[in-house]
Write a protein that holds these residues in place. Structure first.
Motif, PDB file in Angstrom:
ATOM      1  N   ILE A 181      -1.178   7.398  -6.747  1.00  0.00           N
ATOM      2  CA  ILE A 181      -1.533   6.155  -7.421  1.00  0.00           C
ATOM      3  C   ILE A 181      -2.804   5.620  -6.776  1.00  0.00           C
ATOM      4  O   ILE A 181      -2.820   5.322  -5.584  1.00  0.00           O
ATOM      5  N   VAL A 182      -3.885   5.528  -7.547  1.00  0.00           N
ATOM      6  CA  VAL A 182      -5.200   5.191  -6.992  1.00  0.00           C
ATOM      7  C   VAL A 182      -5.833   4.069  -7.811  1.00  0.00           C
ATOM      8  O   VAL A 182      -5.927   4.148  -9.030  1.00  0.00           O
ATOM      9  N   LEU A 183      -6.276   3.035  -7.096  1.00  0.00           N
ATOM     10  CA  LEU A 183      -6.933   1.889  -7.718  1.00  0.00           C
ATOM     11  C   LEU A 183      -8.440   2.111  -7.718  1.00  0.00           C
ATOM     12  O   LEU A 183      -9.009   2.615  -6.750  1.00  0.00           O
ATOM     13  N   THR A 235       8.673   0.085  -1.634  1.00  0.00           N
ATOM     14  CA  THR A 235       9.147   1.237  -0.855  1.00  0.00           C
ATOM     15  C   THR A 235       8.520   1.323   0.534  1.00  0.00           C
ATOM     16  O   THR A 235       8.678   2.317   1.215  1.00  0.00           O
ATOM     17  N   GLY A 236       7.811   0.298   0.994  1.00  0.00           N
ATOM     18  CA  GLY A 236       7.206   0.302   2.327  1.00  0.00           C
ATOM     19  C   GLY A 236       5.816  -0.300   2.282  1.00  0.00           C
ATOM     20  O   GLY A 236       5.352  -0.740   1.230  1.00  0.00           O
ATOM     21  N   ASP A 237       5.139  -0.310   3.420  1.00  0.00           N
ATOM     22  CA  ASP A 237       3.822  -0.944   3.498  1.00  0.00           C
ATOM     23  C   ASP A 237       2.816  -0.317   2.542  1.00  0.00           C
ATOM     24  O   ASP A 237       2.002  -0.997   1.942  1.00  0.00           O
ATOM     25  N   ALA A 274      -6.853  -6.143  -9.835  1.00  0.00           N
ATOM     26  CA  ALA A 274      -5.690  -5.351 -10.207  1.00  0.00           C
ATOM     27  C   ALA A 274      -4.899  -5.043  -8.939  1.00  0.00           C
ATOM     28  O   ALA A 274      -5.468  -4.771  -7.890  1.00  0.00           O
ATOM     29  N   VAL A 275      -3.588  -5.114  -9.055  1.00  0.00           N
ATOM     30  CA  VAL A 275      -2.690  -4.867  -7.935  1.00  0.00           C
ATOM     31  C   VAL A 275      -1.515  -4.059  -8.469  1.00  0.00           C
ATOM     32  O   VAL A 275      -1.086  -4.262  -9.607  1.00  0.00           O
ATOM     33  N   ASN A 302      -7.767  -3.676  -0.541  1.00  0.00           N
ATOM     34  CA  ASN A 302      -7.864  -3.187   0.847  1.00  0.00           C
ATOM     35  C   ASN A 302      -6.990  -1.962   1.114  1.00  0.00           C
ATOM     36  O   ASN A 302      -6.954  -1.447   2.223  1.00  0.00           O
ATOM     37  N   ASN A 303      -6.238  -1.530   0.118  1.00  0.00           N
ATOM     38  CA  ASN A 303      -5.381  -0.339   0.245  1.00  0.00           C
ATOM     39  C   ASN A 303      -5.338   0.310  -1.128  1.00  0.00           C
ATOM     40  O   ASN A 303      -4.468   0.030  -1.930  1.00  0.00           O
TER      41      ASN A 303
END
Length: 192
Positions: A73-75, A55-57, A43-44, A64-65
């Motif tokens: 927003i949390v994966l 909106t940015g990095d 999932a991405v 990995n993030n």
């Protein structure tokens, strides 16, 4: 619970007053596959501004993030097999905490190392997305993606977006070739 088809849009907050925290559950099954490699779908999420650009990095949420800079927003963890019932990976969104410049959250599924493993969405079945009210566990909507994919290695499953001060859900279901880099480029990011 409402079942959506590709291309449909539905209000989230307007029809569910007080809704602030949602969980987007993503699930899939992989067909029998004899390539000898694991089949790892991820999932991405991309956080996008009004121009359709990230909106940015920190706007690229993946294994990995796992959360955006605001923490809204949390994966979930990385499920490497997709086995079992229910959600394989989830994205939790605190709608009230999403930064103002984020107009849209694109929810995608990507096949990890699809090209080198010679894998695509033609080998995936029963893919779905569902939205759950995190406060009471109620399933608000479900979107079954169907089997109309073949050579694609990435999917934009859905977009959750702001409209006149409310949040809506759009069942997108569009496939991509070129993996994560192609998905990222769509939203103005270089994932290379």
């Amino acid at each position: 619970m409402i079942s959506l088809a590709k291309g449909q849009k539905i209000d989230l907050t307007k029809t569910n007053p007080g809704l602030t925290k949602i969980m987007v559950g993503l699930g899939w099954d992989t067909n029998k596959y004899d390539g000898g490699n694991e089949f790892d779908l991820d999932a991405v999420a991309f956080l996008v501004n009004s121009e359709g650009k990230a909106t940015g990095d920190g706007a690229f949420i993946f294994y990995n993030n796992k959360q955006d800079p605001s923490g809204s927003i949390v994966l979930s963890g990385d499920n490497r097999t997709g086995e079992g019932e229910g959600d394989d990976e989830t994205v939790k969104i605190n709608l009230a905490g999403v930064p103002a410049e984020v107009q849209k959250i694109a929810i995608c599924i990507n096949i990890h190392e699809a090209d080198t493993r010679n894998q695509n969405f033609g080998q995936v079945s029963n893919a779905f997305a569902r939205v759950v009210n995190e406060d009471n566990g109620e399933e608000i909507l479900r979107y079954d993606l169907g089997e109309d994919y073949s050579i694609e290695t990435g999917l934009v499953v859905a977009e959750i977006y702001r409209h006149n001060g409310e949040w809506k859900f759009s069942a997108v279901g569009s496939g991509f070739q070129g993996g994560l880099a192609a998905l990222a480029a769509t939203y103005g990011l270089n994932a290379g």
